[in-house]
Design an enzyme around this catalytic site. Sequence first.
Site, PDB file in Angstrom:
ATOM      1  CD1 TRP A   1      -1.040   2.387   2.181  1.00 19.17           C
ATOM      2  CD2 TRP A   1      -2.898   1.671   1.143  1.00 19.17           C
ATOM      3  NE1 TRP A   1      -1.967   3.410   2.233  1.00 19.17           N
ATOM      4  CE2 TRP A   1      -3.117   2.995   1.607  1.00 19.17           C
ATOM      5  CE3 TRP A   1      -3.927   1.010   0.473  1.00 19.17           C
ATOM      6  CZ2 TRP A   1      -4.320   3.664   1.417  1.00 19.17           C
ATOM      7  CZ3 TRP A   1      -5.127   1.683   0.288  1.00 19.17           C
ATOM      8  CH2 TRP A   1      -5.318   2.987   0.753  1.00 19.17           C
TER       9      TRP A   1
ATOM     10  CG  ASP B   1      -0.562  11.282   2.684  1.00 14.11           C
ATOM     11  OD1 ASP B   1      -1.516  10.697   2.158  1.00 14.11           O
ATOM     12  OD2 ASP B   1      -0.671  11.935   3.735  1.00 14.11           O
TER      13      ASP B   1
END
Length: 491
Positions: free
Chosen positions: A42, A45
């Site tokens: 995953w 930001d």
Amino acid sequence: MSDNSNSTLNDTAKADAWIRDHRDCVKPRYRLDYHVMPPVGWMNDPNGLVYFKGQYHAFYQFYPYSSEWGPMHWGHAISDDMVHWKDAPVAMAPGSTADRDGCYSGSAVDDDGKLSLIYTGQIFDDGDIKPFNTEFSETQNLAVSEDGIHFSKYAQNPVIPAAPSDNSRNFRDPKVWKHDGRWYVVIGSSTKDNEARALLYSSADLREWKFESVIAHSEGKIGEMWECPDFFSLDGKDVLLFSPVGMEPEGLKYHNVFQTGYLVGDFDYASGKLQHGEFEEVDRGHDFYASQTFEAADGRRICMAWMNMWQTPMPEQADGWAGAMTVPRELHAVDGQVRMTPIKELESLRGPVIADVAAPLSNDQVLAAPKENRCEVLFSADVPADGNSKIGVSLDIGTDHDVSFTYDAALGRLTLDRGGEDGVRAYDCGKLEKLDLHIYIDRSSMEVFVNDGLATFTSRMYPATAATIKAVAPASGLNGKVRVYALNAMR
């Protein structure tokens, strides 16, 4: 104590070993060819975007062990040109007393030849590490590297242990810069009354910080929390760029789960206040969040963002990964607006011209069929004088609905429609005499730049087949031209 205490070497080594053992299990179906993305697992930001010792570094929020969000690490990629990126070892992993449950977003600076990461450490009260759990504490911390690869956490973390007394638990995402020989940091926060704001601190050495001011606040209009704030000067103006949480749709605006936008104005270091205009979204598409900027080697202000969105479908998760960054964009301030255009270095990806079509363009005319959905499209057309036409391009990607980008002259409206539920994003730009589109397509993404940055639209899409690019034009035809380049993969 030395900055070399409290090293995270063992935890990052574990993550690197996992990546080596599992990267070949990731399926290529929606993998991008010229964007930063995680090798496995995953990503969200972008963090620590910085030019350091002749190279560009892009860190990012990373959980290597699953394509679902988990305890945040810092992934890392390095480039010589902001276009061709190579994966580097994991920079940080959670586990110290200040960041037990996650090394959250932050920034990077060159501190006299040492690459210094300033980041948020998070600890969940009940140990339940999951997104949007509201029972947590957040502090600001420091990690340092001599070589830009291997980092040690500062032994006396946290360097900013607490927010002002009227603050809520939200206190994160530090962005650092230097002004007149002193370090400054802006941190996203909210009050106990859910008033979003950006806090300003200063320091002589990145280790001891003094609270300065509330640089700006939402005034009850711009959400209840500001994530990933970024402050910089741009073309003689000062810009606060951030991602507000908790805004409701308003006409064509604010239809993503969370937004990203900016305030432009003038900042006074003596008062610590930004006098600014109205909040504006910086990108009008579906998948642009948590943007961060940095200075290129030549001083240009460059921006990258997370090219996904919270709480929305991510089909790539079934393939062992999730998340990517946008292409780097150069920023300028024009008439009170922040405009983004693709960096010139992206031209190095260009392969052969696969379409070079001149007027007249007819509706549904096939312009190009790029292999692997990887191309750059340059579209330019005069807006028909009848004032009622809809013009642009569409992509047949083998799904139930074409992906289209159009300008409706009657409404003065730009629209990206990727089909499906909540598929439309639109912006009323007013009357245009000419429509210039600069589009980057990369397998499962589409980034559209309109009229030299007048507007941008960034969205993920998930094709079933290679795309066929077609013209959208009135029955009478369109005075325009289109050039399409095949693009080479960066890897």
